[in-house]
Each structure stands twice: as C-alpha cells, then as structure tokens.
Scaffold this motif. Sequence first.
Motif, PDB file in Angstrom:
ATOM      1  N   ARG A   1       2.661   0.680  -4.290  1.00  0.00           N
ATOM      2  CA  ARG A   1       1.603   1.387  -5.016  1.00  0.00           C
ATOM      3  C   ARG A   1       2.107   2.717  -5.615  1.00  0.00           C
ATOM      4  O   ARG A   1       1.869   2.977  -6.797  1.00  0.00           O
ATOM      5  CB  ARG A   1       0.423   1.615  -4.071  1.00  0.00           C
ATOM      6  CG  ARG A   1      -0.936   1.624  -4.698  1.00  0.00           C
ATOM      7  CD  ARG A   1      -1.991   1.517  -3.615  1.00  0.00           C
ATOM      8  NE  ARG A   1      -1.846   2.577  -2.630  1.00  0.00           N
ATOM      9  CZ  ARG A   1      -2.417   3.776  -2.735  1.00  0.00           C
ATOM     10  NH1 ARG A   1      -3.173   4.048  -3.762  1.00  0.00           N
ATOM     11  NH2 ARG A   1      -2.244   4.686  -1.810  1.00  0.00           N
TER      12      ARG A   1
ATOM     13  N   THR B   1      -6.615  -8.085  -0.346  1.00  0.00           N
ATOM     14  CA  THR B   1      -7.720  -7.156  -0.067  1.00  0.00           C
ATOM     15  C   THR B   1      -7.248  -5.715  -0.071  1.00  0.00           C
ATOM     16  O   THR B   1      -7.925  -4.824  -0.567  1.00  0.00           O
ATOM     17  CB  THR B   1      -8.334  -7.477   1.312  1.00  0.00           C
ATOM     18  OG1 THR B   1      -8.914  -8.760   1.247  1.00  0.00           O
ATOM     19  CG2 THR B   1      -9.385  -6.473   1.701  1.00  0.00           C
TER      20      THR B   1
ATOM     21  N   ASP C   1      -4.044   4.565 -12.399  1.00  0.00           N
ATOM     22  CA  ASP C   1      -4.323   5.814 -11.685  1.00  0.00           C
ATOM     23  C   ASP C   1      -3.959   5.768 -10.212  1.00  0.00           C
ATOM     24  O   ASP C   1      -3.312   6.661  -9.690  1.00  0.00           O
ATOM     25  CB  ASP C   1      -5.826   6.117 -11.775  1.00  0.00           C
ATOM     26  CG  ASP C   1      -6.134   6.953 -12.983  1.00  0.00           C
ATOM     27  OD1 ASP C   1      -5.168   7.442 -13.593  1.00  0.00           O
ATOM     28  OD2 ASP C   1      -7.310   7.101 -13.315  1.00  0.00           O
ATOM     29  N   GLN C   2      -4.447   4.753  -9.539  1.00  0.00           N
ATOM     30  CA  GLN C   2      -4.288   4.699  -8.091  1.00  0.00           C
ATOM     31  C   GLN C   2      -3.425   3.534  -7.651  1.00  0.00           C
ATOM     32  O   GLN C   2      -3.215   3.334  -6.461  1.00  0.00           O
ATOM     33  CB  GLN C   2      -5.652   4.620  -7.396  1.00  0.00           C
ATOM     34  CG  GLN C   2      -6.559   5.797  -7.671  1.00  0.00           C
ATOM     35  CD  GLN C   2      -5.980   7.118  -7.172  1.00  0.00           C
ATOM     36  OE1 GLN C   2      -4.940   7.137  -6.511  1.00  0.00           O
ATOM     37  NE2 GLN C   2      -6.624   8.217  -7.496  1.00  0.00           N
TER      38      GLN C   2
ATOM     39  N   GLY D   1      -8.269  -3.565  -4.961  1.00  0.00           N
ATOM     40  CA  GLY D   1      -9.303  -2.587  -5.320  1.00  0.00           C
ATOM     41  C   GLY D   1     -10.710  -3.045  -4.980  1.00  0.00           C
ATOM     42  O   GLY D   1     -11.634  -2.249  -4.992  1.00  0.00           O
ATOM     43  N   ASN D   2     -10.889  -4.325  -4.669  1.00  0.00           N
ATOM     44  CA  ASN D   2     -12.183  -4.854  -4.229  1.00  0.00           C
ATOM     45  C   ASN D   2     -13.355  -4.436  -5.116  1.00  0.00           C
ATOM     46  O   ASN D   2     -14.422  -4.088  -4.626  1.00  0.00           O
ATOM     47  CB  ASN D   2     -12.483  -4.432  -2.787  1.00  0.00           C
ATOM     48  CG  ASN D   2     -11.454  -4.957  -1.825  1.00  0.00           C
ATOM     49  OD1 ASN D   2     -11.177  -6.146  -1.799  1.00  0.00           O
ATOM     50  ND2 ASN D   2     -10.856  -4.071  -1.045  1.00  0.00           N
ATOM     51  N   ALA D   3     -13.154  -4.426  -6.419  1.00  0.00           N
ATOM     52  CA  ALA D   3     -14.258  -4.145  -7.329  1.00  0.00           C
ATOM     53  C   ALA D   3     -14.793  -5.485  -7.819  1.00  0.00           C
ATOM     54  O   ALA D   3     -14.028  -6.304  -8.324  1.00  0.00           O
ATOM     55  CB  ALA D   3     -13.780  -3.302  -8.509  1.00  0.00           C
TER      56      ALA D   3
ATOM     57  N   PHE E   1      -4.010   0.451  -7.538  1.00  0.00           N
ATOM     58  CA  PHE E   1      -4.690  -0.757  -7.071  1.00  0.00           C
ATOM     59  C   PHE E   1      -4.968  -1.652  -8.262  1.00  0.00           C
ATOM     60  O   PHE E   1      -5.211  -1.176  -9.359  1.00  0.00           O
ATOM     61  CB  PHE E   1      -6.032  -0.412  -6.416  1.00  0.00           C
ATOM     62  CG  PHE E   1      -5.902   0.351  -5.130  1.00  0.00           C
ATOM     63  CD1 PHE E   1      -5.527  -0.310  -3.972  1.00  0.00           C
ATOM     64  CD2 PHE E   1      -6.158   1.703  -5.079  1.00  0.00           C
ATOM     65  CE1 PHE E   1      -5.416   0.388  -2.785  1.00  0.00           C
ATOM     66  CE2 PHE E   1      -6.047   2.405  -3.903  1.00  0.00           C
ATOM     67  CZ  PHE E   1      -5.670   1.753  -2.741  1.00  0.00           C
TER      68      PHE E   1
ATOM     69  N   ALA F   1     -13.585 -12.405   3.116  1.00  0.00           N
ATOM     70  CA  ALA F   1     -13.111 -11.634   4.270  1.00  0.00           C
ATOM     71  C   ALA F   1     -13.849 -10.300   4.376  1.00  0.00           C
ATOM     72  O   ALA F   1     -14.175  -9.840   5.464  1.00  0.00           O
ATOM     73  CB  ALA F   1     -11.608 -11.391   4.153  1.00  0.00           C
ATOM     74  N   ASN F   2     -14.127  -9.673   3.232  1.00  0.00           N
ATOM     75  CA  ASN F   2     -14.782  -8.369   3.241  1.00  0.00           C
ATOM     76  C   ASN F   2     -16.244  -8.445   3.650  1.00  0.00           C
ATOM     77  O   ASN F   2     -16.738  -7.603   4.370  1.00  0.00           O
ATOM     78  CB  ASN F   2     -14.722  -7.749   1.845  1.00  0.00           C
ATOM     79  CG  ASN F   2     -13.529  -6.858   1.685  1.00  0.00           C
ATOM     80  OD1 ASN F   2     -13.312  -5.964   2.492  1.00  0.00           O
ATOM     81  ND2 ASN F   2     -12.733  -7.106   0.681  1.00  0.00           N
TER      82      ASN F   2
ATOM     83  N   THR G   1      -8.887  -3.247 -11.755  1.00  0.00           N
ATOM     84  CA  THR G   1      -9.186  -3.709 -10.411  1.00  0.00           C
ATOM     85  C   THR G   1     -10.001  -4.995 -10.508  1.00  0.00           C
ATOM     86  O   THR G   1     -10.487  -5.357 -11.563  1.00  0.00           O
ATOM     87  CB  THR G   1     -10.004  -2.661  -9.637  1.00  0.00           C
ATOM     88  OG1 THR G   1     -11.140  -2.306 -10.413  1.00  0.00           O
ATOM     89  CG2 THR G   1      -9.187  -1.433  -9.336  1.00  0.00           C
TER      90      THR G   1
ATOM     91  N   PHE H   1       0.825  -1.210   0.000  1.00  0.00           N
ATOM     92  CA  PHE H   1       0.000   0.000   0.000  1.00  0.00           C
ATOM     93  C   PHE H   1       0.857   1.257   0.000  1.00  0.00           C
ATOM     94  O   PHE H   1       0.626   2.186  -0.759  1.00  0.00           O
ATOM     95  CB  PHE H   1      -0.913  -0.033   1.236  1.00  0.00           C
ATOM     96  CG  PHE H   1      -1.989   1.020   1.249  1.00  0.00           C
ATOM     97  CD1 PHE H   1      -3.205   0.789   0.634  1.00  0.00           C
ATOM     98  CD2 PHE H   1      -1.785   2.232   1.881  1.00  0.00           C
ATOM     99  CE1 PHE H   1      -4.207   1.748   0.657  1.00  0.00           C
ATOM    100  CE2 PHE H   1      -2.785   3.198   1.903  1.00  0.00           C
ATOM    101  CZ  PHE H   1      -3.989   2.954   1.286  1.00  0.00           C
ATOM    102  N   TYR H   2       1.879   1.281   0.871  1.00  0.00           N
ATOM    103  CA  TYR H   2       2.663   2.517   1.042  1.00  0.00           C
ATOM    104  C   TYR H   2       3.914   2.587   0.171  1.00  0.00           C
ATOM    105  O   TYR H   2       4.410   3.660  -0.101  1.00  0.00           O
ATOM    106  CB  TYR H   2       3.061   2.686   2.508  1.00  0.00           C
ATOM    107  CG  TYR H   2       1.897   3.063   3.384  1.00  0.00           C
ATOM    108  CD1 TYR H   2       1.323   4.338   3.291  1.00  0.00           C
ATOM    109  CD2 TYR H   2       1.354   2.157   4.274  1.00  0.00           C
ATOM    110  CE1 TYR H   2       0.245   4.683   4.075  1.00  0.00           C
ATOM    111  CE2 TYR H   2       0.267   2.505   5.065  1.00  0.00           C
ATOM    112  CZ  TYR H   2      -0.279   3.775   4.960  1.00  0.00           C
ATOM    113  OH  TYR H   2      -1.355   4.112   5.731  1.00  0.00           O
TER     114      TYR H   2
END
Lengths: 283, 354
Positions: free
Chosen positions: A127, A218, A137-138, A222-224, A140, A243-244, A234, A123-124
């Motif tokens: 990404r 997770t 773009d992001q 991007g969890n799409a 993910f 899990a979500n 994503t 993530f940090y």
Amino acid sequence: MKSEKITKYVLFAVSLIILLIFAGMVFSLAGGAMPVFKEYGLKFIFSADWNPTTGRESYGALPFIAGTLITSILALLICFPLSFSTSLFIAEYYHKTRVASVLGTMVDLLAGIPSIVYGLWGFYALRPVIIALGLSDQGFGIFTSSIILAIMIIPYATSLSNEIITMVPNELKEAAYSLGATRFEVIFNVIIPNARSGIVASYILALGRALGETMAVTMLIGNANIIPDGLFSTGNTMASLIANQFGEADGLKLSALIAIGLLLFLITAVVNAIGKYIIKKLS
Amino acid sequence: MKKLIILLISVAVLASCGQQKSESSGDGSKKVTLTAAGATFPMPFYNLAFKKYTEESGLLLTYGGIGSGGGIRSLKDKVVDFGATDAFLSDEELAEIPLKVVHIPTCIGAVVIAYNLPGVAELKLSDKLLEGIFLGDITKWNDEKIKNENPSAKLPDMNITVVYRSDGSGTTHIFSDYMTKISKSWAEKVGTGKSLNWPAGIGAKGNPGVAGTISQSAGSIGYIGSEYAFAQNISYALVQNMAGNYVKPTNESISASAKGDIPADTRVMITNSSDPDAYPISGFTWIIFYREQAYDGRTIGQAVETIKFLEWLIGPDAQAIAESVHYAPLPEKAVELSREILKSITFEGKPVLK
C-alpha cells in the motif's frame, strides 16, 4: 469377484456422499436466497443499490459481481506473464537443475502462506508503494487487491503448468531439434501446442481461486459498496462482503448475503464450464 | 442400490438427530462455565472484568467480540448465556423474540472522531464540519470551513479519507444516531443503523481495523470506540456539543452526557446531550439476556452464576475497572434500575436472586 463388487459399492457410496454434499449446499443456498429473489426478482442481480440501513433497506448485487470479476480477471492478467515464464524456466530451460528445483519449491511455498499474511503484507508493504507512486490517496482499491490476488494465484497456475510442460514427450522435442529447430521454435511450435489444454486448465484453476479469495481482499479493497469506476477506485467483492456483513445480518439482509453466495457459486461453475469447453476445443 | 441410498440417508438423519439431542440436554455438571458474545466497543473493559471475576470466583467466563448484531443473534439462537450490544433492541426486534429479553447497561463509552494529520495536535469539529466531512462534501483538509473553526492549526493540502466500519456495529449505531440528530441532510441521505450506505470513504472491519487503518493512513478520519484511540495513541477531535462548547472525551464529559432521565427498561440513547459539559457522542453499552433463565436445558446453576456475575459487573469493583480503561462508570440511577431488573429474573418462575 466378490472383492471387486465390494470395491465398486464402496467407491459408489463415497462419491455419492460428495454428490449429496453438493446438492445439500445448492439446496440450502437456494432456499436461503429465496426471500430476496421473491422481493426483488432478477433486479437483485442488476441493481447497484446496497443499503442495509433499517427502514430504508434495498439490496443489489451488481457492485460486488463487478468487483469480483474485475479483480479476478485483472489478477489473472497480471499473474499470466509471471507464472508462464516461471513455468517455462522451471519445466523447460532449467529443467532438473538445482536452480529450477529451488525456484519450484519457493513457488509452491507461496501456496502455503495464509491469506491473512498476504493481506498484512499488502497493507503494510504494498500500500505505501501505491501511495508513493501517487496512484491513489490511501492505496486501497481494485488495483492493490488485484496485485495481491495475482501473487496468491501464481503457485496454482505455475505448479500445474510445470507438470503439463514436463509431460510433453521427449521424442517430439528431439524430433524437432533433429529437424534443425531452435529452442525457441521448439517451445512455441511443439511444447505449447501440445500442452495448451493443460495450461488453460491451470489458469482456470487459478481464476477459481481468485474469485473466492476473501481475507486479503477485504483488507485492501476499501470495502466501499459501489461499482468501481476505475482501476484505482475502491470497491468490494462478493466473498469480502459476505465475510464483513454476515456476522450481524438477519432477515432480508441475511437472505441477500446468501443469494450473493449462490451467485458466486454459479459464477465459479460458469468459469469452470467455460474452461472445460476451451480445453475440449484445444485438445 | 436403492437400499444403500436409503441406508445412507437414514444414517445421516440419525446422526444429526443424535447430535442435536446431546447438545440441547445440557447435563447438570458441577462446573459451570458462562459464554457471552457481542459488541467489540466495550471489549477492553469486558476482557479485564471477566478475567478479574474468573480470578476471584473461579467461574470460567468467555467473551467473543463478534459485534453487537452478532451478540443479539447469538442470544436469539440461545448459544450464549448473555449477549452484549451497543444498540438496544427496538420494540419490533423485541417482539420478534418469543421470550422476554431484558437489558442492563454496564458502562458508558464514547465514540471519538479519530484522525491522522501529521502536525495537527488539536482539531475542533462543529456539527456542520462533521456533516460535511462524513457526507463527502468537504474533501480537502485545508478547506476554508475547517480553517475557520481551527485558525491555529496547520492544515495540509491533503484529501480527506473517511474510514468507516465495513461490518455491522454498535459503534456505527451510536455515531449515526448522533449524526441523525445534528444534521438534516445526514438524516435524509444516510440515517441511523448498525450498518449504513456510506456516501464516501473506505470500510475496515471492527474497531481494531478502523483504528489500524487510520493510524496507517495520513489524511484519514473516522469514528472508533474511545479506548481504541487512547490505547493506540491516535489523535481525536474536540466535538462541539449542543451547548456550543468544544468538548474532549474524558470520564467527566462522558458521565455528564448521562445526567438526563433513564427509563425503567434502561433503553435510551444519550447522544447529543443538552448538558453543557457533555461529550455528545456517548452511549450506554448493554448486556442482554432472557428474563426467564430456564430455557434450552439450562441449569439453575448457570442461571444463578449469570445473575451473580451481572450484579458484580454493575457493582463498584467492576465499575472501577471500567474507569481504568477510559469508560465512564454508570450513574447511580442506572445502577438502581439494573438492580431492579436483576431482581426480576426468574428460573422456572421463581426469582433467581433471593
């Protein structure tokens, strides 16, 4: 004689417990998945529509099956060159040197890092790199998750391959050298043919691990709930979806999640069966 | 061999029976502890309030932030003394539970539209913009439609990334309830619920997850419980209310949204309030529990402590704590109704509060 019998019974009883646990898991998963299969039949597996909104519910597992298989196989492809060369380095070229033992320990340490830490690092740290490269773009998506998965499964593939490669009999290698073979030729004509079934087994183990990984995925995928339409799209995986959404699921949605658990179980079983078949063919 | 199998199975069955029994027959111990679980949206308030109450009364309280749906399920499974949810139970959901469940509101919270746009300090969002952005029709920050509402903002040429909750959530319920009220195409395509089929964007887990993702991703926009945006210094938009005013979520504007009528069972959504000062994406958050407290081997001590705590939670001391973490306190009407509900709680048929 008596101790022999006792040992036999104890061993039988203990392995029976494993069998019972296994059967119990299959039984409860299948039982929990029944309602959704009754509602949708096999369409549940092939439908790409996942809508948990009350009043317009519709469940299909295809996006998550696709996400799971794509990320895991991609992870295996990224992992292979890295871990295979590491294995040769540790178990053959620099076998029994200090460099090899330090590297070997470091690879094993990778296996001990908790999944959430991989997720945070992705993530940090990873990404922003993906964003800076302009890949998405992001940052993910499928590709980012696959890279993290690849790093996570390296120790599983490497450790076992190391063992297998060091187990190739020295007599064979020495015989090849005495016939004038170069180191390169020894590796590709003696070591790999001898060790290949074990090496395949180690990658099957690694793939199994990638299929079930949850937390790190997770945080990065991007969890799409869609079928990914590209490497940088994503998506979501089966384990990550469970899990979500498990926390507040009930009724048909709970059944759909359990059914996805059952499908993941089956996919892992199939992967293992294919692995066993390949190993049998090779040895 | 057969005998061995039978023996093993019977041992397993016995073991599981024994465990169930010891769990259900809670002994009448002197030290009462209360367990609660549910919504993450009011968690900053509950964490402080629960801690304060423990300090004052010595009663041990634990709260698990597992989401509104989890709170409802935990109460259904009778593993908590009370649950917490941002989405009240529908009539169908109430009918599904054999025992009578009651709601009391504890505070009013706002769902803010948080965004991460370097250099843009103020963003105004109308109904049309919210609809366009969250349905994925407006994809660029420098879109003409956004520019028209925000002529002074320096909007960058950047893609919009919508961030939503990947888990089921009461925050999502409040947000989608508002969207359904203001947008026809949202109502048709997406609807209202604790988890949705999102047309665009990426999902993150929990209010903290969405807040973290937005603060780390330039160009992103999403909805979060207000306290999470305030605490992490994330920018949030002014939202146009029904009267046409652009309103900032503050204690006053959130309170203003609860000026309307509240039914006796307190189950009401207050989004899209007609009050001209109201912040439109506001909602009550509720504690849910059973009207008859004698169930599943609970002691009278547990019942009394539960009700005493809840009475304190809607009282002035706790409401002041809510204000300190940016939730609006309950309006007088809601407090009165909640008191009535607490008075109706029974243990083995007799009222718990005297």
